[in-house]
Design an enzyme around this catalytic site. Structure first.
Site, PDB file in Angstrom:
ATOM      1  N   ASP A  74     -29.159  31.140   7.481  1.00 55.94           N
ATOM      2  CA  ASP A  74     -27.779  31.597   7.328  1.00 55.94           C
ATOM      3  C   ASP A  74     -27.784  33.118   7.193  1.00 55.94           C
ATOM      4  O   ASP A  74     -28.767  33.708   6.735  1.00 55.94           O
ATOM      5  CB  ASP A  74     -27.163  30.946   6.084  1.00 55.94           C
ATOM      6  CG  ASP A  74     -25.662  31.136   6.016  1.00 55.94           C
ATOM      7  OD1 ASP A  74     -25.037  31.367   7.066  1.00 55.94           O
ATOM      8  OD2 ASP A  74     -25.102  31.068   4.906  1.00 55.94           O
ATOM      9  N   ARG A 111     -23.771  38.256   9.443  1.00 55.21           N
ATOM     10  CA  ARG A 111     -23.682  39.367   8.489  1.00 55.21           C
ATOM     11  C   ARG A 111     -24.753  40.417   8.770  1.00 55.21           C
ATOM     12  O   ARG A 111     -24.520  41.619   8.661  1.00 55.21           O
ATOM     13  CB  ARG A 111     -23.823  38.843   7.056  1.00 55.21           C
ATOM     14  CG  ARG A 111     -22.506  38.421   6.426  1.00 55.21           C
ATOM     15  CD  ARG A 111     -22.746  37.862   5.040  1.00 55.21           C
ATOM     16  NE  ARG A 111     -23.235  36.487   5.093  1.00 55.21           N
ATOM     17  CZ  ARG A 111     -23.776  35.859   4.067  1.00 55.21           C
ATOM     18  NH1 ARG A 111     -23.946  36.499   2.925  1.00 55.21           N
ATOM     19  NH2 ARG A 111     -24.163  34.612   4.178  1.00 55.21           N
ATOM     20  N   HIS A 161     -28.014  36.332  15.866  1.00 56.17           N
ATOM     21  CA  HIS A 161     -28.512  34.997  16.212  1.00 56.17           C
ATOM     22  C   HIS A 161     -29.858  35.097  16.939  1.00 56.17           C
ATOM     23  O   HIS A 161     -30.753  34.269  16.717  1.00 56.17           O
ATOM     24  CB  HIS A 161     -27.502  34.260  17.078  1.00 56.17           C
ATOM     25  CG  HIS A 161     -26.241  33.899  16.364  1.00 56.17           C
ATOM     26  ND1 HIS A 161     -26.234  33.296  15.127  1.00 56.17           N
ATOM     27  CD2 HIS A 161     -24.924  34.071  16.705  1.00 56.17           C
ATOM     28  CE1 HIS A 161     -24.987  33.086  14.736  1.00 56.17           C
ATOM     29  NE2 HIS A 161     -24.172  33.556  15.676  1.00 56.17           N
ATOM     30  N   ALA A 210     -21.990  20.546  14.366  1.00 52.38           N
ATOM     31  CA  ALA A 210     -20.908  20.004  15.188  1.00 52.38           C
ATOM     32  C   ALA A 210     -19.604  20.733  14.874  1.00 52.38           C
ATOM     33  O   ALA A 210     -18.806  21.006  15.781  1.00 52.38           O
ATOM     34  CB  ALA A 210     -20.768  18.503  14.932  1.00 52.38           C
ATOM     35  N   ASP A 211     -19.384  21.070  13.610  1.00 55.46           N
ATOM     36  CA  ASP A 211     -18.166  21.777  13.225  1.00 55.46           C
ATOM     37  C   ASP A 211     -18.086  23.155  13.868  1.00 55.46           C
ATOM     38  O   ASP A 211     -17.017  23.592  14.311  1.00 55.46           O
ATOM     39  CB  ASP A 211     -18.100  21.933  11.706  1.00 55.46           C
ATOM     40  CG  ASP A 211     -17.807  20.631  10.997  1.00 55.46           C
ATOM     41  OD1 ASP A 211     -17.307  19.694  11.650  1.00 55.46           O
ATOM     42  OD2 ASP A 211     -18.081  20.542   9.788  1.00 55.46           O
ATOM     43  N   ASN A 212     -19.224  23.866  13.931  1.00 50.22           N
ATOM     44  CA  ASN A 212     -19.215  25.210  14.506  1.00 50.22           C
ATOM     45  C   ASN A 212     -18.870  25.202  15.986  1.00 50.22           C
ATOM     46  O   ASN A 212     -18.320  26.177  16.513  1.00 50.22           O
ATOM     47  CB  ASN A 212     -20.572  25.886  14.304  1.00 50.22           C
ATOM     48  CG  ASN A 212     -20.760  26.386  12.887  1.00 50.22           C
ATOM     49  OD1 ASN A 212     -19.799  26.526  12.147  1.00 50.22           O
ATOM     50  ND2 ASN A 212     -21.995  26.622  12.499  1.00 50.22           N
ATOM     51  N   ARG A 247     -24.982  25.770  -0.697  1.00 49.24           N
ATOM     52  CA  ARG A 247     -24.274  24.543  -0.321  1.00 49.24           C
ATOM     53  C   ARG A 247     -25.027  23.873   0.826  1.00 49.24           C
ATOM     54  O   ARG A 247     -25.809  24.505   1.527  1.00 49.24           O
ATOM     55  CB  ARG A 247     -22.831  24.850   0.087  1.00 49.24           C
ATOM     56  CG  ARG A 247     -22.692  25.872   1.206  1.00 49.24           C
ATOM     57  CD  ARG A 247     -21.213  26.112   1.540  1.00 49.24           C
ATOM     58  NE  ARG A 247     -21.076  27.070   2.623  1.00 49.24           N
ATOM     59  CZ  ARG A 247     -21.000  28.385   2.463  1.00 49.24           C
ATOM     60  NH1 ARG A 247     -21.056  28.899   1.247  1.00 49.24           N
ATOM     61  NH2 ARG A 247     -20.867  29.198   3.498  1.00 49.24           N
ATOM     62  N   LEU A 248     -24.751  22.586   1.035  1.00 51.09           N
ATOM     63  CA  LEU A 248     -25.464  21.803   2.043  1.00 51.09           C
ATOM     64  C   LEU A 248     -24.891  21.956   3.445  1.00 51.09           C
ATOM     65  O   LEU A 248     -25.602  21.790   4.432  1.00 51.09           O
ATOM     66  CB  LEU A 248     -25.450  20.325   1.660  1.00 51.09           C
ATOM     67  CG  LEU A 248     -26.620  19.830   0.820  1.00 51.09           C
ATOM     68  CD1 LEU A 248     -26.434  18.357   0.479  1.00 51.09           C
ATOM     69  CD2 LEU A 248     -27.925  20.013   1.569  1.00 51.09           C
ATOM     70  N   SER A 249     -23.585  22.206   3.542  1.00 45.16           N
ATOM     71  CA  SER A 249     -22.933  22.385   4.846  1.00 45.16           C
ATOM     72  C   SER A 249     -23.206  21.224   5.799  1.00 45.16           C
ATOM     73  O   SER A 249     -23.476  21.418   6.988  1.00 45.16           O
ATOM     74  CB  SER A 249     -23.373  23.710   5.487  1.00 45.16           C
ATOM     75  OG  SER A 249     -22.966  24.806   4.701  1.00 45.16           O
ATOM     76  N   GLU A 283     -35.785  18.789  -3.110  1.00 38.77           N
ATOM     77  CA  GLU A 283     -35.690  19.987  -3.935  1.00 38.77           C
ATOM     78  C   GLU A 283     -35.020  21.084  -3.092  1.00 38.77           C
ATOM     79  O   GLU A 283     -35.203  21.133  -1.872  1.00 38.77           O
ATOM     80  CB  GLU A 283     -37.085  20.447  -4.366  1.00 38.77           C
ATOM     81  CG  GLU A 283     -37.844  19.430  -5.195  1.00 38.77           C
ATOM     82  CD  GLU A 283     -37.215  19.191  -6.559  1.00 38.77           C
ATOM     83  OE1 GLU A 283     -36.707  20.166  -7.154  1.00 38.77           O
ATOM     84  OE2 GLU A 283     -37.240  18.036  -7.035  1.00 38.77           O
TER      85      GLU A 283
END
Length: 259
Positions: free
Chosen positions: A37, A41, A55, A84-86, A214-216, A227
């Site tokens: 991630d 940025r 990227h 899939a959301d992206n 977060r897991l996203s 873990e």
């Protein structure tokens, strides 16, 4: 000092070797999942006009990351490259660039000679070209016995669970079974066998860069007892010492598996 912190100076290399020697390989994770991630940025902070530079740098870092994992004897690595959301939410130009970069990454990994590449995700929502490249990379490396690399592309954890349940129902129906029979037979193990990663060990360690926690929608089922380790560095800035610290931290934890 900047040179040392970037991971290129002699003090950095000395520290990395020291960390590597202190890691008990027997306690290292067998399956590591990586959520890279911060690519956008990173590109923005360095003044690039588009996210593509970030990227591309992130993809190069993932090739490096796989080498670190291989050196430690880690057996399976899952890389979260495109959700899939992206595919639906991000700017179409960025997605086109990202699809090209992922295709190049998959093709280069298939050239390694030992690593086995597997696509995990929905091929039907990808472009025909990317779907073809991923399928070819998987086919070309199917007989390889080295590091197993899962490329999560067009992936969604909730979709994966739905697809697994649909697969179970379809097979049960084809065999002439009733819903009552299926309800009695259904187990977590059965669902696990029908996931995209069926037959693989669940991830022992999930790493996420850029400080996000977060897991996203990544490996929701498989990470039930994983873990987690969060790194502040943006994806392209991840250093080997960051990775080695994550492995050292994992080895020091008392894993309870829900007990």
């Amino acid at each position: 000092m900047a040179r040392e912190s970037s991971g290129r100076g002699p003090l950095y290399r000395l520290y990395a070797r020291r960390l590597r020697r202190r890691i008990d390989v027997a306690k290292a994770p067998h399956h590591v999942a990586m959520m890279i991630d911060g690519n956008r940025r990173w590109a923005r902070q360095l003044g690039f006009d588009s996210a593509a530079a970030g990227h591309r740098a992130g993809a190069a870092k993932m090739r490096e990351f796989l080498g670190w994992c291989d050196d430690l004897g880690i057996g399976v690595v899952s890389l979260y490259l495109l959700s899939a959301d992206n595919l639906l939410k991000r700017d179409s130009k960025e997605i086109r660039d990202l699809i090209e970069i992922i295709a190049e990454l998959a093709d280069s990994l298939a050239e390694h000679g030992e690593w086995r590449v597997q696509h995990v995700g929905r091929a039907d929502i990808l472009t025909p070209e990317l779907s073809r490249v991923l399928a070819e990379a998987q086919e070309r490396t199917s007989g390889h016995t080295g590091l197993h690399v899962n490329l999560a592309v067009g992936y969604g954890g909730r979709n994966e669970i739905v697809d697994a349940v649909r697969s179970i129902i379809g097979k049960h129906d084809a065999s002439g079974g009733t819903l009552e029979d299926l309800a009695e037979q259904l187990t977590p193990e059965m669902i696990g066998e029908h996931l995209y990663t069926g037959g693989q060990p669940d991830p022992d360690l999930v790493i996420r860069t850029s400080g996000e926690q977060r897991l996203s929608d990544f490996l929701l089922w498989q990470s039930a007892h994983s873990e987690f380790y969060f790194v502040e560095a943006l994806g392209p800035d991840l250093r080997e010492v960051d990775f080695l610290r994550a492995i050292r931290d994992f080895a020091d934890r008392d894993r309870r598996f829900g007990r």
